[in-house]
Design a protein around this motif. Structure first.
Motif, short mmCIF file in Angstrom:
data_model
loop_
_atom_site.label_atom_id
_atom_site.label_comp_id
_atom_site.label_asym_id
_atom_site.label_seq_id
_atom_site.Cartn_x
_atom_site.Cartn_y
_atom_site.Cartn_z
N HIS B 71 0.82 -1.22 0.00
CA HIS B 71 0.00 0.00 0.00
C HIS B 71 0.85 1.27 0.00
O HIS B 71 0.37 2.34 -0.32
N VAL B 74 2.57 1.76 -3.96
CA VAL B 74 1.72 2.35 -5.00
C VAL B 74 1.72 3.88 -4.91
O VAL B 74 1.54 4.58 -5.89
N ARG B 75 1.97 4.39 -3.72
CA ARG B 75 2.02 5.85 -3.55
C ARG B 75 3.19 6.48 -4.30
O ARG B 75 3.20 7.67 -4.56
N TRP B 98 -12.56 4.04 -9.11
CA TRP B 98 -12.42 5.03 -8.04
C TRP B 98 -11.40 4.54 -6.99
O TRP B 98 -10.59 5.30 -6.50
N LEU B 99 -11.45 3.23 -6.70
CA LEU B 99 -10.49 2.68 -5.75
C LEU B 99 -9.07 2.69 -6.31
O LEU B 99 -8.10 2.75 -5.56
N TYR B 102 -7.27 5.47 -4.86
CA TYR B 102 -7.46 5.55 -3.40
C TYR B 102 -6.25 6.10 -2.66
O TYR B 102 -6.36 6.76 -1.65
N ASN B 103 -5.05 5.81 -3.19
CA ASN B 103 -3.86 6.17 -2.40
C ASN B 103 -3.67 7.68 -2.34
O ASN B 103 -4.01 8.41 -3.27
N ARG B 107 -5.12 10.93 -4.74
CA ARG B 107 -6.50 11.07 -4.29
C ARG B 107 -7.17 12.36 -4.80
O ARG B 107 -8.31 12.35 -5.24
N ARG B 110 -8.25 12.47 -8.67
CA ARG B 110 -9.08 11.38 -9.16
C ARG B 110 -9.95 11.74 -10.34
O ARG B 110 -10.04 10.99 -11.31
N ARG B 147 -7.97 0.81 -13.93
CA ARG B 147 -7.82 0.91 -12.48
C ARG B 147 -6.37 1.17 -12.11
O ARG B 147 -6.07 1.96 -11.21
#
Ligand code: ATP
Ligand code: MG
Lengths: 288, 234
Positions: B71, B74-75, B98-99, B102-103, B107, B110, B147
């Motif tokens: 997690h 991915v940022r 949308w997910l 998410y990061n 964000r 988006r 995605r």
């Protein structure tokens, strides 16, 4: 047997169904998230009931006012259970997972017996008490309030899971842990959140029924047992399934009690359950 | 951009990656080739943090990521699209996308990123409210790509993007990947078929039993005699 009695029984069953639905929803949420059955779910409910009982007995706090306290307390208990136990057995064999939560259940039950004795306790004078009459049908006000409260809590839960971003992330984690991690979702936190919310469900239900239900160490057993049946009947991981099956079980229980015999009502529930799973093994709304 | 040195990965006692070193430079399209079970997916999983490595260094954009959880990786704008798409089956197309954003790094962007994805895959806009599991394989691959792009990646890793696609859909997917690359996204992808892989990639690495046995530009790989041995066992 008059029409009134039957209608009254069915409405009581419906009211009970909302409570079963919320208890089952909490169980189902945790199972859907990580495929672990929380065998201590009923004991969590028992803790919520004792919390309500003691807040009332020691500080005169009405059960209704204990609800927020029970929500927070049970949320914390759920989160601690995740970080303290579940996180370490996520990849363990299923038998280990079963004995871990089952062990927790036995521990909590004997702890309650040790600290508070096996005696039945009651809250004798809650704010909400007495009966109401609608069209010649009498219903206990505490029962009506408890059911309405559980239904409301279920509505909040449903909204949270389906309409908020965190809820969607929770669903994503349930559907594919690794892919969720790759989205930037902290899956371990989602698990903890799931346990917190799952336990809060019985926090609400426990606080609400304490105003008319007896409180004792084994009180959670039957609620948990019915919740397992509800979840299996409604479909593992499905909230709507838990609601429909919860209502169905409340109605079957009430009908069974008046049409056959109160002594046999659980027998009838389990018969219906067996019929459903034989016809549709994944439950009414299940995906698994 | 991405630098892997002496990577070793084991599942239990069984060592699957035995000292792999690779480089991916900014702007490239690099293919990772090799027969079934060679360890291709395991390498991508180690890069994106899904699989922990026993030894070795993975550096992305100057940051050591070999012991970072997925997690966080991915940022850094490193997206990984898993083998067999792995879209969230019971979420809608829109929720899946949308997910993808998410990061916290992306964000706030988006809406803009979603517009870009819809421009690239207009079909996804039409299917916004459809549940992902009810889409065809080709559509799911688009969704998985979209995605991944929602994380606005600098490096996009795709595990077998052409798997199970009809030839025409596969050709279209290759074109889309080229377009994505032309917009400045570096790509590292896995493919079993040498010819197909080389029609997309600039360079490639061939993996056999957890080791890089051949590396070179597309034309070098296509003309290599060694590659026939690896794939045909001859
Ligand atoms: N979770 C796991 N546990 C144990 N062994 C694994 C696991 N995942 C992969 N392996 C083994 O590691 C080896 C490499 O697997 P990997 O998936 O990386 O291969 P691959 O090159 O991607 O193959 P394919 O082309 O079939 O996708 C295989 O022998 C596989 O059986
Ligand atoms: Mg693979």
């Amino acid at each position: 047997m008059t029409r009134e009695i039957i209608i009254q029984a069915l409405i009581s069953g419906l009211l009970m169904g909302f409570i079963y639905a919320l208890v089952a929803a909490g169980l189902s949420l945790i199972f859907g998230l990580m495929e672990i059955v929380n065998f201590a779910h009923g004991e969590f409910m028992m803790l919520s009931m004792y919390t309500t009982f003691w807040l009332y007995t020691l500080f005169g706090l009405d059960p209704l006012l204990s609800i927020p306290i029970c929500i927070v307390l049970l949320f914390v208990i759920g989160v601690v259970t995740h970080y303290g136990i579940i996180r370490h057995i996520l990849d363990a064999p299923m038998l280990v997972q079963i004995t871990a939560t089952f062990g927790l259940a036995i521990f909590l039950r004997s702890l309650a017996q040790f600290l508070w004795s096996a005696d039945y306790q009651v809250i004798d004078d809650p704010i909400v008490s007495g009966r109401i009459e609608i069209w010649g049908i009498y219903l206990g006000l505490p029962q009506v309030v408890a059911s309405a409260g559980c239904l409301l809590a279920f509505g909040f839960l449903y909204y949270f899971v389906n309409r908020t971003e965190t809820g969607i992330a929770l669903q994503a984690t349930a559907q594919d842990r690794e892919a969720a991690g790759l989205m930037g979702i902290q899956t371990n936190r989602m698990f903890a959140l799931g346990w917190g919310i799952g336990a809060s469900c019985v926090g609400v239900a426990g606080a609400l029924i304490s105003s008319y239900y007896m409180v004792f160490p084994d009180v959670g057993i039957i609620f948990a047992l019915l919740a397992y049946v509800t979840v299996a009947m409604g479909g593992f991981g499905s909230l709507i399934g838990a609601l429909i099956a919860g209502i169905a079980i409340g109605l079957i229980e009430a009908a069974g009690a008046i049409l056959v015999s109160p002594a046999f009502k659980y027998g009838i529930i389990f018969l219906c359950y067996l019929a459903v799973v034989l016809l549709r093994p994944k439950g009414l709304f299940g995906r698994f | 951009m991405l630098s892997i040195r002496n990577l070793e990965v084991s599942y239990g006692d069984y060592q699957v990656i035995r000292g792999v070193s690779m480089e991916v430079y900014v702007g490239e399209i690099v293919a990772l080739l090799g027969p079934n079970g060679a360890g291709k997916s395991t390498i991508l999983n180690s890069i994106s943090g899904l699989q922990s490595a026993q030894a070795g260094v993975i550096e992305f954009d100057g940051v050591h990521i070999e012991s970072m959880p997925s997690h966080k990786i991915v940022r850094l704008r490193l997206a990984h699209i898993l083998e067999r798409r792995r879209v969230f089956p019971y979420l809608t197309v829109y929720q899946n996308l949308w997910l993808g954003g998410y990061n916290p790094t992306v964000r706030d962007e988006r809406k803009r990123n979603l517009e870009r994805v819809y421009e690239l895959f207009p079909k996804l806009r039409e299917r916004e409210t459809q549940l992902a599991h009810s889409m065809s394989g080709g559509e799911q691959q688009m969704l998985a790509l979209g995605r991944g792009l929602m994380a606005d990646p600098k490096l996009l890793m795709v595990d077998e993007p052409l798997l199970g696609l009809a030839p025409s859909v596969a050709r279209h997917t290759i074109e889309v990947l080229k377009q994505i690359n032309q917009k400045g996204v570096t790509i590292l992808f896995i493919e079993q078929n040498v010819q197909t892989a080389m029609s997309l990639a600039h360079r490639g690495y061939v993996l056999e039993s957890g080791k890089v046995v051949i590396e070179g530009t597309s034309s070098e790989l296509l003309n290599s005699g060694e590659i026939k041995r690896v794939f045909l066992g001859g």
